[in-house]
Write a protein that holds these residues in place. Sequence first.
Motif, PDB file in Angstrom:
ATOM      1  N   LYS A   6       0.853  -0.966  -0.003  1.00 36.71           N
ATOM      2  CA  LYS A   6      -0.220   0.081   0.115  1.00 36.71           C
ATOM      3  C   LYS A   6       0.839   1.346   0.234  1.00 36.71           C
ATOM      4  O   LYS A   6       2.077   1.196   0.508  1.00 36.71           O
ATOM      5  N   LYS A   7       0.406   2.268  -0.636  1.00 30.42           N
ATOM      6  CA  LYS A   7       1.007   3.651  -0.477  1.00 30.42           C
ATOM      7  C   LYS A   7       0.893   3.881   0.987  1.00 30.42           C
ATOM      8  O   LYS A   7      -0.002   3.837   1.507  1.00 30.42           O
ATOM      9  N   ILE A   9       0.449   6.569   3.999  1.00 27.66           N
ATOM     10  CA  ILE A   9      -0.059   7.842   4.596  1.00 27.66           C
ATOM     11  C   ILE A   9       0.581   8.146   5.657  1.00 27.66           C
ATOM     12  O   ILE A   9       0.308   7.331   6.610  1.00 27.66           O
ATOM     13  N   PRO A  15      -1.298  15.072  17.560  1.00 25.77           N
ATOM     14  CA  PRO A  15      -2.514  15.651  16.988  1.00 25.77           C
ATOM     15  C   PRO A  15      -2.835  16.690  18.172  1.00 25.77           C
ATOM     16  O   PRO A  15      -3.405  17.497  17.686  1.00 25.77           O
ATOM     17  N   ALA A  16      -2.529  16.839  19.307  1.00 25.85           N
ATOM     18  CA  ALA A  16      -2.888  17.822  20.285  1.00 25.85           C
ATOM     19  C   ALA A  16      -2.005  19.114  19.921  1.00 25.85           C
ATOM     20  O   ALA A  16      -2.201  20.414  20.232  1.00 25.85           O
ATOM     21  N   TYR A 102     -37.014  31.774  29.140  1.00 27.54           N
ATOM     22  CA  TYR A 102     -36.210  33.071  29.892  1.00 27.54           C
ATOM     23  C   TYR A 102     -35.162  32.454  30.219  1.00 27.54           C
ATOM     24  O   TYR A 102     -34.704  31.371  30.203  1.00 27.54           O
ATOM     25  N   SER A 103     -34.229  33.373  30.482  1.00 29.67           N
ATOM     26  CA  SER A 103     -32.850  33.331  31.133  1.00 29.67           C
ATOM     27  C   SER A 103     -32.591  34.193  32.334  1.00 29.67           C
ATOM     28  O   SER A 103     -33.140  35.415  32.151  1.00 29.67           O
ATOM     29  N   ILE A 104     -32.002  33.697  33.430  1.00 30.99           N
ATOM     30  CA  ILE A 104     -31.713  34.763  34.612  1.00 30.99           C
ATOM     31  C   ILE A 104     -30.008  34.833  34.405  1.00 30.99           C
ATOM     32  O   ILE A 104     -29.494  34.076  34.483  1.00 30.99           O
ATOM     33  N   SER A 105     -29.563  36.003  33.747  1.00 34.47           N
ATOM     34  CA  SER A 105     -28.300  36.152  33.224  1.00 34.47           C
ATOM     35  C   SER A 105     -27.276  37.019  34.313  1.00 34.47           C
ATOM     36  O   SER A 105     -27.745  38.181  34.592  1.00 34.47           O
ATOM     37  N   TYR A 106     -26.496  36.430  34.835  1.00 32.60           N
ATOM     38  CA  TYR A 106     -25.331  37.013  35.596  1.00 32.60           C
ATOM     39  C   TYR A 106     -24.190  37.472  34.909  1.00 32.60           C
ATOM     40  O   TYR A 106     -23.172  37.631  35.274  1.00 32.60           O
ATOM     41  N   LEU A 107     -24.551  37.462  33.394  1.00 33.82           N
ATOM     42  CA  LEU A 107     -23.504  38.377  32.567  1.00 33.82           C
ATOM     43  C   LEU A 107     -24.072  39.335  31.823  1.00 33.82           C
ATOM     44  O   LEU A 107     -25.476  39.417  31.654  1.00 33.82           O
ATOM     45  N   ARG A 113     -19.151  39.779  34.912  1.00 31.38           N
ATOM     46  CA  ARG A 113     -19.871  39.230  35.787  1.00 31.38           C
ATOM     47  C   ARG A 113     -20.914  40.428  36.543  1.00 31.38           C
ATOM     48  O   ARG A 113     -20.247  41.594  36.716  1.00 31.38           O
TER      49      ARG A 113
END
Lengths: 179, 235
Positions: A6-7, A9, A15-16, A102-107, A113
């Motif tokens: 086989k050729k 590869i 990979p990290a 809905y969402s309660i956003s702390y951002l 924050r």
Amino acid sequence: MEKSNKKEITYPKNPAGTHLRSSDIRNKVITHSWWEPEIQYAWSIGPAMSKFLHGLKEGKILGIHCHKCKRLITPPRSFCEYCYGPTDTWVELKDTGTINTYSISYLDPNANRIEDPILIGVISIDGAYPKPMGFMHYFGEMSKDEIKIGMRVKAVWKPENEREGAITDIKYFKPYGGD
Amino acid sequence: MTVYDVKKEDIARVSVKNKRNAVGHPCAQLADPNITVEDVLNSEIMAWPVQRLDISPPSDGAAALIYCSEDIVRQYTDDPVWVDGVGWNIDSTMWTNRDLYFPRYVSEAAKMAYKMAGIHNPRKEIDFAEPYDPFDYKELHHMEGLLLCDKGQAPILTREGVTQRDGDLPICPSGGLLGVGNPIAATMGQKACELYWQLSGKAGKRQIPGDPMVGVGQAWGDIMQMATVICMRRG
Ligand SMILES: [Zn+2]
């Protein structure tokens, strides 16, 4: 492993990859360039959204029909994205509705924050259909412990002389006891 | 959570599973063999009901696959993995006018890919899946969108361990975006690479037992709007 004809590869053994740290940039270990973009743009919102924003300035929430799909759409647009047909017949909707989610956003909007959360979500506007049909906005005059899906709400408008034809001409939606 | 009475604990189980699965992935940023449901539920509240450990990190990353025509593939390998089907779909940009519970854009893309792959009964024919999991609840959404279970069932399957690597339907055996990282715009490549590794038996410590034959991967884009789906099969 058996020798095959086989050729070959090849692939990276690590990979990290190689970690890059901000100190590598500061200490000029890696080549980099710095650019501060100064970008300005204008965005044409089209005839339907323009009329919607003019409506907000007058204290009205507007919708528009797709008769073919039997939809009364808000925010309005010039064509129906399901049948691609033109929309027509403008309707003034009530400024009341039901909390769909809905969402309660702390951002905050800049992802800082915050201690006091922002209540935000999607309101299904009364009269528009099929449900859910509405837009996103803030909630007020309720606590994070009181807000819930299905809650009835009503728009709190800015005073007329402060409105500028923006979605923020509505300050927020508050709890609504009426029907 | 409201429509099907889904518990926060069951959503958190997805994050725990994926961060544990990521142990053994060479690229993992957030693998944690000891994470618990309590850790997720006690993490910083960002935008309730979403907490810090419900969220994948934005990452830098790249993924690459070699595609080869059927005519010459045997010059390179005796055991290729085949791409059997692909599908894509975009729903309305006006997400505040849509049912926010069921991701129709995923189900339409999945039907397109399954049709091309000749998959008639995805629940029986698909051995494992890599749905897009930038948030733990999105894995559950996307499992249902991929038609791998009924609406409202994904959290129950997760609680019962069905979606673990050694369960009947492993979900995100790679560790997903929650465990490996979220290289935005390279994520479908990340998912497809894992399908390749699992189907070719090269996933190492992450290998699903029992020689899986068919896998499905999926990615998501824009505002709850767009999905792509890929079906791959062991050669
Ligand atoms: Zn229409």
